[in-house]
Design a protein around this motif. Structure first.
Motif, mmCIF file in Angstrom:
data_model
loop_
_atom_site.group_PDB
_atom_site.id
_atom_site.type_symbol
_atom_site.label_atom_id
_atom_site.label_comp_id
_atom_site.label_asym_id
_atom_site.label_seq_id
_atom_site.Cartn_x
_atom_site.Cartn_y
_atom_site.Cartn_z
ATOM 1 N N LEU B 265 -66.933 19.890 -34.918
ATOM 2 C CA LEU B 265 -65.632 19.950 -35.597
ATOM 3 C C LEU B 265 -64.622 20.747 -34.803
ATOM 4 O O LEU B 265 -63.434 20.461 -34.822
ATOM 5 N N ILE B 391 -69.745 14.510 -42.571
ATOM 6 C CA ILE B 391 -68.963 15.457 -41.768
ATOM 7 C C ILE B 391 -68.620 14.813 -40.428
ATOM 8 O O ILE B 391 -67.511 14.944 -39.914
ATOM 9 N N TYR B 394 -65.429 12.852 -39.703
ATOM 10 C CA TYR B 394 -64.171 13.569 -39.492
ATOM 11 C C TYR B 394 -63.854 13.713 -38.009
ATOM 12 O O TYR B 394 -62.768 13.367 -37.563
ATOM 13 N N TYR B 395 -64.822 14.197 -37.241
ATOM 14 C CA TYR B 395 -64.453 14.467 -35.847
ATOM 15 C C TYR B 395 -64.367 13.200 -35.016
ATOM 16 O O TYR B 395 -63.675 13.177 -34.005
ATOM 17 N N LYS B 398 -60.897 12.163 -35.422
ATOM 18 C CA LYS B 398 -59.930 12.986 -34.718
ATOM 19 C C LYS B 398 -59.422 12.259 -33.473
ATOM 20 O O LYS B 398 -58.228 12.281 -33.159
#
Lengths: 167, 444
Positions: B265, B391, B394-395, B398
């Motif tokens: 992250l 999770i 999410y990255y 990005k």
């Protein structure tokens, strides 16, 4: 039992010299102790009837590799002042993890019942002829693959050390 | 090497690629062979053929790209190609070993060649750091591997993996504790090679410092081969004893999942991000290692293939972008969506594949892994894996957000034919397998 006495003597020497390698302040002394350690391990090989291995061990490690290491140490000019100081934290972490591995090994050793040692029927297992026969029949493939490993390492060292040239 | 003497550098890559394609075909011909060679040193079975095919395929794709990647370093291309082939040889040894000496030699050939490649940018301090760090840590792991093998040999009396398995089967309940110690040491050494937490500390630094193409190779071939070798160890050599390692593998799996996903992250370097993503993928594969008693070979191959395809596709886009931008930060992708929509779309597809969004192969791979581990009865670990894969989304997004949402400069990225070829191949396969997984999954 003379062989027992010799074994314990050699074992004591190897453990002592190995400890001295780590504890010596000067790198040169460490290297010297390492040579002594290699010789005592070669002694163990002889006791296990592996004469060929013992000779090769001395020639390769005590001879060639040690000279290389001595040169490296001298060229790098390591001395006490340039030795980096580790923080207490990293030291204690090292001690704890190393000690844990030691504990596991010790516990495993203690609860292991090793069978009685039976001497090999023939005493010439360690001679060049026998080793060579094994190496070129049963263990041919690992032997050849070792050469692949070495050629990879050699090409690598040439690549890393080659002078930059303009193309 | 020979070609360099003849001054035919331009021909090296095509010739090697052609040779690898032939080897790939020959390898597939060995399907259902099930034979041992060289006095039980190598065993060719469907497992080694399938994963060997995957390894050769990954090498093929990397080599196709290497021609353009090393354009500025023509003088080294023959050396680098040779070393890449040696890495493949080491990997194939690790897949088809029937004797622990072969496993060790394979691991060493693979690692030593990799240390060199990681440090092959000699005038780049980060590359030096990567090579050196990898070398120190790797030799430590090799020492563990060797020590573990020595203990196993001492207690079971053989290096042959089937003889060792027989020993553990016959001596049920009466196995020497030294054998277990050796087993754990060997497993730890392999976990180091696949960068599972807490043995992962080298991975981000090495992945970041090494040249991008080598990072791609390291994070695909090496990881998959490492896991396949570990899987073979667990299912063949330690089949009767690996139950005892359940707790260790469980802890390692959870730690790997959490470390990989949470640390990723905070990354702003793309290669570092992919390194942590690689660690988290190692975590998912660890679930399969835990369920190894159920023999989920198909799921392992499927996930490995999916991971290789998505990662190579990501690197095929990223390498030219890095070269154009001169930086390896995620910011390098800024505005790519407007400049070159096709490129950006491809990278998005690769990222979605890694994140595990349908219809890409990553989704089904994860799905099969979770099913297998639920079958084996690891409910909580699977739950953690599912949470961490959320999770993970999410990255990966990005990067996609950077491409479409942020303004960037107008510099065009030169995208050569070879990268496009690799990209098209990987994405097409990834889509195809995402829709029709049976082709690979039920192969065993």
């Amino acid at each position: 039992m003379t062989s027992d006495i010799v074994f314990f003597l050699l074992a004591a020497i190897s453990v002592f010299t190995a400890l001295m390698v780590v504890f010596s302040k000067s790198p040169i002394y460490s290297v010297m102790w390492l040579i002594a350690c290699f010789f005592s391990i070669a002694g163990h090989y002889v006791m296990l009837n592996a004469q060929f291995l013992a000779i090769v061990h001395i020639i390769v490690y005590a001879g060639a590799i040690m000279v290389l290491m001595l040169f490296t140490v001298m060229l790098l000019n390591l001395n006490k002042e340039s030795e980096p100081h580790k923080s207490i934290l990293s030291k204690s972490i090292g001690i704890i993890t190393g000690g844990m591995l030691f504990l596991v090994l010790l516990a495993a050793m203690r609860s292991t019942q090793l069978g009685p040692y039976s001497a090999p029927e023939t005493t010439d297992v360690g001679f060049v002829q026998k080793v060579g026969m094994k190496l070129f029949t049963d263990y041919l493939l690992p032997f050849e693959m070792t050469s692949v490993l070495f050629i990879a390492a050699m090409i690598g060292s040439v690549v890393l050390a080659k002078k930059e040239r303009n193309i | 090497m020979l070609a360099e003497i003849l001054n035919l550098r331009k021909l090296i890559v095509p010739i090697v690629v052609l040779g690898l394609a032939v080897i790939f075909g020959l390898n597939l011909l060995d399907w259902n062979l099930n034979k041992s060679f060289f006095n039980d040193m190598l065993r060719v079975d469907n497992f080694s053929v399938a994963f060997g095919g995957l390894a050769i395929f990954a090498t093929l794709l990397v080599l196709i790209m290497s021609g353009d990647y090393y354009q500025k370093e023509q003088g080294y291309i023959s050396d680098f190609t040779a070393i890449l082939i040696f890495i493949l040889v080491g990997g194939l040894m690790m897949l088809s070993f029937a004797n622990l000496t072969m496993l060790f030699l394979g691991v060493e050939t693979l690692s030593i060649a990799l240390y060199i490649m990681a440090g092959s940018r000699r005038f780049d301090i980060r590359s030096n750091e990567a090579g050196f760090k990898y070398f120190l840590m790797g030799s430590f792991a090799s020492a563990f591997l060797l020590f573990g093998m020595a203990l196993i040999f001492g207690t079971s009396g053989s290096f042959n993996i089937y003889a060792i398995a027989e020993y553990t089967a016959n001596a049920q309940g009466n196995i020497s504790p030294l054998f277990y110690t050796g087993m754990v040491l060997v497993i730890f050494a392999m976990l180091f090679k696949v960068s599972a937490a807490p043995f992962h500390f080298w991975a981000p630094d090495v992945y970041e410092g090494a040249p991008a193409l080598i990072t791609a190779y390291m994070s695909t071939l090496v990881k998959v081969v490492g896991f396949a070798a570990l899987y073979k160890l667990l299912t063949v050599v330690f089949f009767y004893t690996s139950v005892k390692t359940g707790l260790i593998l469980n802890i390692v799996a959870i730690a790997t999942l959490l470390v990989g996903n949470l640390m990723a992250l905070a990354q702003d370097n793309f290669k570092r991000l992919l390194a942590y993503s690689g660690i988290s993928h190692a975590g998912y594969l660890m679930l399969l290692m835990m369920a190894s008693q159920e023999q989920p070979t198909g799921a392992l191959l499927f996930y490995g293939l999916g991971y290789v395809l998505s990662t190579l596709a990501a690197f095929a886009v990223a390498i030219p972008v890095f070269e154009a931008a001169g930086s390896e930060k995620i910011d390098a992708f800024n505005g790519l969506g407007k400049k070159q929509p096709l490129l950006a779309a491809s990278l998005s597809m690769a990222m979605l594949g890694l994140a595990g969004i349908p219809p890409f192969v990553g989704f089904l791979g994860k799905y099969y892994i979770f099913t297998e581990s639920l079958h084996a009865g690891f409910f909580y670990t699977t739950l953690i894996a599912i949470i961490s894969s959320i999770i993970g989304v999410y990255y990966y997004f990005k990067v996609i957000v950077a491409m479409y949402g942020k303004p960037g400069n107008d510099q065009k990225v030169t995208f050569s034919f070879t990268y496009a070829l690799v990209l098209a191949l990987t994405l097409a396969l990834s889509l195809y397998l995402g829709i029709r997984p049976g082709a690979i999954l039920n192969i065993f």
